[in-house]
Design an enzyme around this catalytic site. Structure first.
Site, short mmCIF file in Angstrom:
data_model
loop_
_atom_site.label_atom_id
_atom_site.label_comp_id
_atom_site.label_asym_id
_atom_site.label_seq_id
_atom_site.Cartn_x
_atom_site.Cartn_y
_atom_site.Cartn_z
N ASP A 142 -0.60 -11.34 2.09
CA ASP A 142 0.03 -10.38 2.99
C ASP A 142 -0.59 -10.44 4.37
O ASP A 142 -1.77 -10.81 4.52
CB ASP A 142 -0.17 -8.94 2.49
CG ASP A 142 0.49 -8.71 1.16
OD1 ASP A 142 1.43 -9.43 0.82
OD2 ASP A 142 0.03 -7.78 0.47
N1 URA Z 1 -1.54 -8.99 -3.87
C1 URA Z 1 -1.23 -8.25 -2.79
O1 URA Z 1 -0.84 -7.10 -2.92
N2 URA Z 1 -1.34 -8.80 -1.59
C2 URA Z 1 -1.77 -10.04 -1.38
O2 URA Z 1 -1.86 -10.49 -0.24
C3 URA Z 1 -2.09 -10.82 -2.50
C4 URA Z 1 -1.97 -10.26 -3.74
#
Ligand code: URA
Length: 237
Positions: free
Chosen positions: A103
């Site tokens: 993310d």
């Molecule tokens: N899970 C999440 O919520 N975000 C990420 O970036 C990776 C795994």
């Protein structure tokens, strides 16, 4: 070598994307369009073109790990013109792509490569390589909540696979905890959604390992090439 595997080995396309390209008639072997997915390429004698562009089979394969800072996207571009991890590796001449996603707000270990075959393997649901995260979450999870996490829980209409979780530190006066989590799948925003489901929203999230590949002491925003052992390990998964 099977034609989709060949394309994934020498381009940044995944095997699945390679199949789409083959089926849409964009691939030529020795200047003849091939649309059969079962075609085997003779690596020593055949030439392969995509959209009439010759695929170079002497491609140098690059594998790097980046310590992604928060505030970077893992796609090349987005509609908001946000910074991309690609900018952090811009001194690498080859076009490399992230293996899977993190993310915008997540930091930590991101592998980038131009080896489409490896990307396909590592991101395919059936391989289920474990990914380890450190999460700072609101509140202090009870053993009951942790067990829900371990057994698998419902996020939207999806039941997650069993995950590992350990509370590493609790800070009672500020009401937050630091947890180490390992999941074996990669649904969109999965770790955040899992913590939300047990009412402990994530405040910060960092990936620290992909399988046995560990981030260790790479500075934020820095990258390094993977070692031979690390590459061999990833290929063996
Ligand atoms: N899970 C999440 O919520 N975000 C990420 O970036 C990776 C795994």
């Amino acid at each position: 070598m099977r034609i989709n595997k060949f394309i994934a080995s020498y381009t940044s396309y995944s095997r699945r994307k390679a199949e789409d390209i083959i089926l849409s008639g964009r691939v030529k072997i020795n200047d003849k369009i091939i649309t059969s997915l079962s075609f085997d390429v003779d690596e020593d004698n055949d030439t392969l073109k995509i959209d009439d562009k010759l695929i170079n089979i002497d491609k140098k394969l690059i594998y790097i790990m980046l310590n992604k800072p928060e505030g970077y996207i893992t796609t090349v571009k987005d509609q908001f013109d946000r910074k991309s991890v690609v900018d952090l590796v811009s001194d690498i001449k080859e076009r490399i792509y992230p293996v899977g996603r993190l993310d915008y707000e997540t930091s930590g270990l991101l592998i980038l490569t131009n080896d489409g075959d490896l990307t396909y393997k590592l991101t395919h649901p059936k391989h289920e390589v474990g990914k380890t995260y450190m999460a700072i979450v609101k509140g202090i999870p009870t053993e009951d909540s942790l067990n829900k996490f371990r057994e698998g829980l419902l996020i939207e209409d999806y039941k997650t696979a069993p995950a590992k979780i350990k509370v590493v530190k609790t800070v009672l006066d500020k009401n937050y905890s630091i947890c180490k989590v390992k999941i074996y799948e990669g649904k969109n925003r999965q770790v955040r959604k899992m913590f939300k489901a047990i009412n402990h929203p994530v405040m910060r999230l960092k990936r620290v390992a992909v399988g046995d590949i560990v981030l260790k002491d790479l500075e934020l925003g820095e990258y390094r090439h993977l070692t031979k052992e690390e590459i061999n390990y990833l290929k063996s998964i």
